[in-house]
Design a protein around this motif. Sequence first.
Motif, PDB file in Angstrom:
ATOM      1  N   GLY A 108     -12.491   9.700   5.224  1.00  0.00           N
ATOM      2  CA  GLY A 108     -11.774   8.622   4.543  1.00  0.00           C
ATOM      3  C   GLY A 108     -10.900   7.833   5.492  1.00  0.00           C
ATOM      4  O   GLY A 108     -10.857   6.598   5.446  1.00  0.00           O
ATOM      5  N   GLY A 149      -5.342   5.318   6.096  1.00  0.00           N
ATOM      6  CA  GLY A 149      -5.936   4.360   7.023  1.00  0.00           C
ATOM      7  C   GLY A 149      -5.269   2.995   6.920  1.00  0.00           C
ATOM      8  O   GLY A 149      -5.037   2.315   7.927  1.00  0.00           O
ATOM      9  N   ILE A 150      -4.947   2.583   5.691  1.00  0.00           N
ATOM     10  CA  ILE A 150      -4.254   1.304   5.486  1.00  0.00           C
ATOM     11  C   ILE A 150      -2.866   1.349   6.113  1.00  0.00           C
ATOM     12  O   ILE A 150      -2.437   0.408   6.794  1.00  0.00           O
ATOM     13  CB  ILE A 150      -4.150   0.989   3.980  1.00  0.00           C
ATOM     14  CG1 ILE A 150      -5.547   0.849   3.369  1.00  0.00           C
ATOM     15  CG2 ILE A 150      -3.346  -0.289   3.748  1.00  0.00           C
ATOM     16  CD1 ILE A 150      -5.544   0.691   1.864  1.00  0.00           C
ATOM     17  N   SER A 203       0.826  -1.210   0.000  1.00  0.00           N
ATOM     18  CA  SER A 203       0.000   0.000   0.000  1.00  0.00           C
ATOM     19  C   SER A 203       0.858   1.257   0.000  1.00  0.00           C
ATOM     20  O   SER A 203       0.534   2.241  -0.674  1.00  0.00           O
ATOM     21  CB  SER A 203      -0.938  -0.001   1.212  1.00  0.00           C
ATOM     22  OG  SER A 203      -0.206  -0.092   2.418  1.00  0.00           O
ATOM     23  N   LEU A 229      -8.280   7.377   2.857  1.00  0.00           N
ATOM     24  CA  LEU A 229      -8.416   5.919   2.758  1.00  0.00           C
ATOM     25  C   LEU A 229      -7.047   5.243   2.738  1.00  0.00           C
ATOM     26  O   LEU A 229      -6.822   4.239   3.424  1.00  0.00           O
ATOM     27  CB  LEU A 229      -9.194   5.553   1.490  1.00  0.00           C
ATOM     28  CG  LEU A 229     -10.683   5.915   1.447  1.00  0.00           C
ATOM     29  CD1 LEU A 229     -11.270   5.559   0.083  1.00  0.00           C
ATOM     30  CD2 LEU A 229     -11.455   5.210   2.552  1.00  0.00           C
ATOM     31  N   LEU A 280     -10.992  -1.869   7.942  1.00  0.00           N
ATOM     32  CA  LEU A 280      -9.920  -2.856   8.093  1.00  0.00           C
ATOM     33  C   LEU A 280     -10.049  -3.625   9.404  1.00  0.00           C
ATOM     34  O   LEU A 280      -9.846  -4.842   9.443  1.00  0.00           O
ATOM     35  CB  LEU A 280      -8.558  -2.160   8.017  1.00  0.00           C
ATOM     36  CG  LEU A 280      -8.114  -1.744   6.615  1.00  0.00           C
ATOM     37  CD1 LEU A 280      -6.877  -0.866   6.678  1.00  0.00           C
ATOM     38  CD2 LEU A 280      -7.855  -2.969   5.750  1.00  0.00           C
ATOM     39  N   SER A 299     -11.601   3.935   6.482  1.00  0.00           N
ATOM     40  CA  SER A 299     -10.561   2.958   6.159  1.00  0.00           C
ATOM     41  C   SER A 299     -10.153   2.146   7.384  1.00  0.00           C
ATOM     42  O   SER A 299     -10.108   0.909   7.344  1.00  0.00           O
ATOM     43  CB  SER A 299      -9.343   3.677   5.573  1.00  0.00           C
ATOM     44  OG  SER A 299      -8.339   2.764   5.214  1.00  0.00           O
TER      45      SER A 299
END
Length: 482
Positions: free
Chosen positions: A418, A248-249, A40, A245, A426, A422
Amino acid sequence: MVAGLDFDILKQKPTWQAFGVAIVLFCIIGYSSLTLFDLSSSAYGTTDEIEPVADFEVLTMQRDGIDDTIPLRDGYIRLSDLRGSVVVLDFMAVDCSNCHYVQEHIDQNLDDWQTIGGDYPVVAISIASWYGYESFEQINSTFGDQSSNRHMPWPVANGASDSILLEDGARGDLVEYYSAQALPLALVIDHEGFVVAKENTGTPLDGWNEFDNAIEKASEGKAQSLRIGIEKADRSIQGVFIIGLFLGILVYFSPCAFPVLPSYITYYLSLGMREDELREAGKLSGKMPGSIEVGGFAALGQLTFFGVVGFIIFGLSEIINLSGILHSVAIAIAWLLVVLGGLMLLGWTSHLLSGVQKILDIYQTKEEDENFTPRRNMYLWGIGYSAASVDCTAAAVFPFIAWLTVVGNTAFIAGLSGLIISVTFLMILVTALVGAGRQAMIGFLRRTTGIVKATGAWMMMFAGIGLLIYLTQPETVTSIIG
């Protein structure tokens, strides 16, 4: 048994069977999370439009014999003045442990890079990028002072919201134009101003091979095929939302978080082990909450922690300064995980840390209590997950929030939404995936209660030990990574 500690547990076979199981689970889950982070982060902030990076001007620490080893303009570095050289650009912050691994790698390899003997010399520049919160004086005292254990013997500068030099004479924000919201960010810029390598972690799984090879090829003038585009952060509502988003990962699978993730999964697996008994004893009304609901409460705990810390940083910055404290918080959490894991393994938590335990007992329940509250427990687990990983995730979350405050209210809401979506998705997804196979394991868990509980204790200790090594032993980690 000594003062409530049952050391005979260490002589029992299930304890060491659990040790082996814990090692396997920890390695598999930890490596998987780091792989996802690597994938990512490599995609974040890049574009197919390959162009030279934006020119900038940043103020150096102005140390004689160090910062003036490259061309300066009244103490300022201008990137365009370094055309003809290969520039290793390190975006960093004081409160970013992962950043210090990048600097450790630069420190260990800069002399070798500068003696490659290619047509284009190699220089390194570290730029403090949390300039909305960390002052120039703090950067100088941390990285510029030769007596500091973080001293950098290469040029160090402080970025600014007007560092970018645009063709029309206007100025731009450095973090925005280099998509440096998520730290660390290390770039290799070739002699013509194109990026040929990018890393968003100080502990890449390939041991820095790709990054170092790009430096060598760029020095020899053979890196044209490696060029990538760096995308300016999009200020539109959609663009800011997508950035949220992506971040967030990176937050969920950050290198500081991966030691804790296996422990979280193990705890969740053990929740259903005594469901029938708890219901028959009247300690649990209705069914045990499903995986989606449990994941939601854990995600809410994560967001609560970052909301509180963010409020302290940005809302009470004049009263409470957390700069430099986040690292200590993460270390304290790591030690707590080790201690509590050891006490769990030995079957005793009632005396040592009794003050902490009394506080926890007010909120967190166990199977033995009159009422068992798995939702509340998972919420608290989410808080603990975020607290343990704060040293890495803060360097991504808080600069992003600070940038959003500059962009505008609408973008602030979109970007924060976002990020929240995210992280929440997850946490729920991971919990749901574990839950999908959980029911099939309930019978096994009930037959192997001792192993399961011991595995959870070992995993908690591994989480603490892993964090301690990562946060306090950069040389060791660097030697392992390569």
